[in-house]
Design a protein around this motif. Structure first.
Motif, PDB file in Angstrom:
ATOM      1  N   LEU A  95     -18.277 -26.937 -40.899  1.00 35.31           N
ATOM      2  CA  LEU A  95     -18.404 -27.259 -39.481  1.00 35.31           C
ATOM      3  C   LEU A  95     -18.355 -25.999 -38.622  1.00 35.31           C
ATOM      4  CD1 LEU A  95     -16.164 -30.444 -39.223  1.00 35.31           C
ATOM      5  CD2 LEU A  95     -18.638 -30.321 -38.965  1.00 35.31           C
ATOM      6  N   THR A  96     -17.499 -25.066 -38.976  1.00 36.65           N
ATOM      7  CA  THR A  96     -17.402 -23.813 -38.230  1.00 36.65           C
ATOM      8  C   THR A  96     -18.695 -23.024 -38.335  1.00 36.65           C
ATOM      9  OG1 THR A  96     -15.026 -23.750 -38.640  1.00 36.65           O
ATOM     10  CG2 THR A  96     -16.073 -21.690 -37.969  1.00 36.65           C
ATOM     11  N   VAL A  97     -19.256 -22.925 -39.524  1.00 35.59           N
ATOM     12  CA  VAL A  97     -20.506 -22.175 -39.711  1.00 35.59           C
ATOM     13  C   VAL A  97     -21.630 -22.813 -38.907  1.00 35.59           C
ATOM     14  CG1 VAL A  97     -22.278 -21.596 -41.417  1.00 35.59           C
ATOM     15  CG2 VAL A  97     -19.875 -21.201 -41.942  1.00 35.59           C
ATOM     16  N   VAL A  98     -21.735 -24.130 -38.938  1.00 35.03           N
ATOM     17  CA  VAL A  98     -22.794 -24.816 -38.198  1.00 35.03           C
ATOM     18  C   VAL A  98     -22.615 -24.608 -36.693  1.00 35.03           C
ATOM     19  CG1 VAL A  98     -23.662 -27.105 -37.580  1.00 35.03           C
ATOM     20  CG2 VAL A  98     -23.286 -26.519 -39.971  1.00 35.03           C
ATOM     21  N   LYS A  99     -21.395 -24.710 -36.216  1.00 35.92           N
ATOM     22  CA  LYS A  99     -21.141 -24.569 -34.789  1.00 35.92           C
ATOM     23  C   LYS A  99     -21.448 -23.154 -34.310  1.00 35.92           C
ATOM     24  CE  LYS A  99     -17.796 -26.712 -31.763  1.00 35.92           C
ATOM     25  NZ  LYS A  99     -18.631 -27.708 -31.187  1.00 35.92           N
ATOM     26  N   VAL A 100     -21.098 -22.153 -35.086  1.00 31.90           N
ATOM     27  CA  VAL A 100     -21.346 -20.768 -34.690  1.00 31.90           C
ATOM     28  C   VAL A 100     -22.838 -20.446 -34.748  1.00 31.90           C
ATOM     29  CG1 VAL A 100     -20.982 -18.367 -35.400  1.00 31.90           C
ATOM     30  CG2 VAL A 100     -19.053 -19.929 -35.266  1.00 31.90           C
TER      31      VAL A 100
ATOM     32  N   ARG B 215     -25.304 -22.488 -34.338  1.00 35.78           N
ATOM     33  CA  ARG B 215     -26.019 -23.215 -33.283  1.00 35.78           C
ATOM     34  C   ARG B 215     -25.883 -22.529 -31.945  1.00 35.78           C
ATOM     35  NH1 ARG B 215     -24.443 -29.334 -33.176  1.00 35.78           N
ATOM     36  NH2 ARG B 215     -23.838 -28.580 -31.153  1.00 35.78           N
ATOM     37  N   GLY B 216     -24.908 -21.663 -31.785  1.00 36.31           N
ATOM     38  CA  GLY B 216     -24.722 -20.941 -30.535  1.00 36.31           C
ATOM     39  C   GLY B 216     -23.826 -21.654 -29.550  1.00 36.31           C
ATOM     40  N   ASP B 217     -22.967 -22.542 -30.007  1.00 35.75           N
ATOM     41  CA  ASP B 217     -22.079 -23.264 -29.098  1.00 35.75           C
ATOM     42  C   ASP B 217     -21.004 -22.362 -28.497  1.00 35.75           C
ATOM     43  OD1 ASP B 217     -23.479 -25.536 -29.533  1.00 35.75           O
ATOM     44  OD2 ASP B 217     -22.025 -26.467 -30.860  1.00 35.75           O
ATOM     45  N   TYR B 218     -20.757 -21.215 -29.100  1.00 39.70           N
ATOM     46  CA  TYR B 218     -19.693 -20.343 -28.618  1.00 39.70           C
ATOM     47  C   TYR B 218     -20.208 -19.210 -27.746  1.00 39.70           C
ATOM     48  CZ  TYR B 218     -16.439 -22.738 -31.628  1.00 39.70           C
ATOM     49  OH  TYR B 218     -15.658 -23.689 -32.214  1.00 39.70           O
ATOM     50  N   GLU B 219     -21.479 -19.206 -27.412  1.00 43.57           N
ATOM     51  CA  GLU B 219     -22.011 -18.169 -26.535  1.00 43.57           C
ATOM     52  C   GLU B 219     -21.674 -18.512 -25.097  1.00 43.57           C
ATOM     53  OE1 GLU B 219     -26.151 -17.636 -27.143  1.00 43.57           O
ATOM     54  OE2 GLU B 219     -25.934 -17.164 -29.267  1.00 43.57           O
ATOM     55  N   PRO B 220     -21.404 -17.487 -24.288  1.00 44.26           N
ATOM     56  CA  PRO B 220     -21.131 -17.771 -22.873  1.00 44.26           C
ATOM     57  C   PRO B 220     -22.407 -18.251 -22.179  1.00 44.26           C
ATOM     58  CG  PRO B 220     -21.154 -15.404 -23.287  1.00 44.26           C
ATOM     59  CD  PRO B 220     -21.270 -16.086 -24.606  1.00 44.26           C
ATOM     60  N   PRO B 221     -22.269 -19.033 -21.133  1.00 42.51           N
ATOM     61  CA  PRO B 221     -23.461 -19.517 -20.430  1.00 42.51           C
ATOM     62  C   PRO B 221     -24.239 -18.357 -19.819  1.00 42.51           C
ATOM     63  CG  PRO B 221     -21.465 -20.157 -19.260  1.00 42.51           C
ATOM     64  CD  PRO B 221     -21.048 -19.539 -20.554  1.00 42.51           C
ATOM     65  N   ARG B 222     -25.566 -18.443 -19.880  1.00 38.61           N
ATOM     66  CA  ARG B 222     -26.418 -17.378 -19.352  1.00 38.61           C
ATOM     67  C   ARG B 222     -26.856 -17.755 -17.942  1.00 38.61           C
ATOM     68  NH1 ARG B 222     -29.347 -14.724 -24.230  1.00 38.61           N
ATOM     69  NH2 ARG B 222     -28.062 -15.490 -25.910  1.00 38.61           N
ATOM     70  N   GLY B 223     -26.031 -17.438 -16.996  1.00 42.73           N
ATOM     71  CA  GLY B 223     -26.330 -17.761 -15.612  1.00 42.73           C
ATOM     72  C   GLY B 223     -26.666 -16.506 -14.817  1.00 42.73           C
ATOM     73  N   GLU B 224     -27.008 -16.703 -13.581  1.00 42.09           N
ATOM     74  CA  GLU B 224     -27.299 -15.576 -12.706  1.00 42.09           C
ATOM     75  C   GLU B 224     -25.993 -14.873 -12.349  1.00 42.09           C
ATOM     76  OE1 GLU B 224     -30.322 -14.570 -11.606  1.00 42.09           O
ATOM     77  OE2 GLU B 224     -31.190 -16.045 -12.975  1.00 42.09           O
ATOM     78  N   VAL B 225     -26.071 -13.565 -12.214  1.00 44.02           N
ATOM     79  CA  VAL B 225     -24.902 -12.774 -11.823  1.00 44.02           C
ATOM     80  C   VAL B 225     -24.779 -12.865 -10.319  1.00 44.02           C
ATOM     81  CG1 VAL B 225     -23.868 -10.487 -11.809  1.00 44.02           C
ATOM     82  CG2 VAL B 225     -25.212 -11.246 -13.776  1.00 44.02           C
ATOM     83  N   GLN B 226     -23.605 -13.283  -9.851  1.00 42.15           N
ATOM     84  CA  GLN B 226     -23.384 -13.393  -8.397  1.00 42.15           C
ATOM     85  C   GLN B 226     -22.769 -12.109  -7.879  1.00 42.15           C
ATOM     86  OE1 GLN B 226     -20.950 -16.808  -7.809  1.00 42.15           O
ATOM     87  NE2 GLN B 226     -22.485 -18.228  -8.586  1.00 42.15           N
ATOM     88  N   GLU B 227     -23.297 -11.645  -6.762  1.00 39.43           N
ATOM     89  CA  GLU B 227     -22.785 -10.381  -6.192  1.00 39.43           C
ATOM     90  C   GLU B 227     -22.024 -10.639  -4.943  1.00 39.43           C
ATOM     91  OE1 GLU B 227     -25.737  -7.371  -5.879  1.00 39.43           O
ATOM     92  OE2 GLU B 227     -26.607  -7.930  -7.790  1.00 39.43           O
TER      93      GLU B 227
END
Length: 53
Positions: free
Chosen positions: A34-39, A41-53
């Motif tokens: 389960l750990t290998v599948v979850k990693v 799949r990219g579930d632990y990557e931070p969200p790729r949002g716009e950088v707010q200034e």
């Protein structure tokens, strides 16, 4: 001094220990899978949002 005859309780205890060991190994394999599948799949990557200034 070696014991010549193995008592019946030792045989039962050995069988129970093997069973518990196999269950533990199976549980570890499931958690690892389960750990290998979850990693991967990219579930632990931070969200790729716009950088707010």
């Amino acid at each position: 001094m070696a014991i010549g005859k193995r008592h019946e309780i030792h045989t039962r205890r050995y069988g129970r220990n093997v069973g518990v060991g196999l269950l533990l190994a199976g549980f570890i394999a499931i958690i690892f899978g389960l750990t290998v599948v979850k990693v991967t799949r990219g579930d632990y990557e931070p969200p790729r949002g716009e950088v707010q200034e």
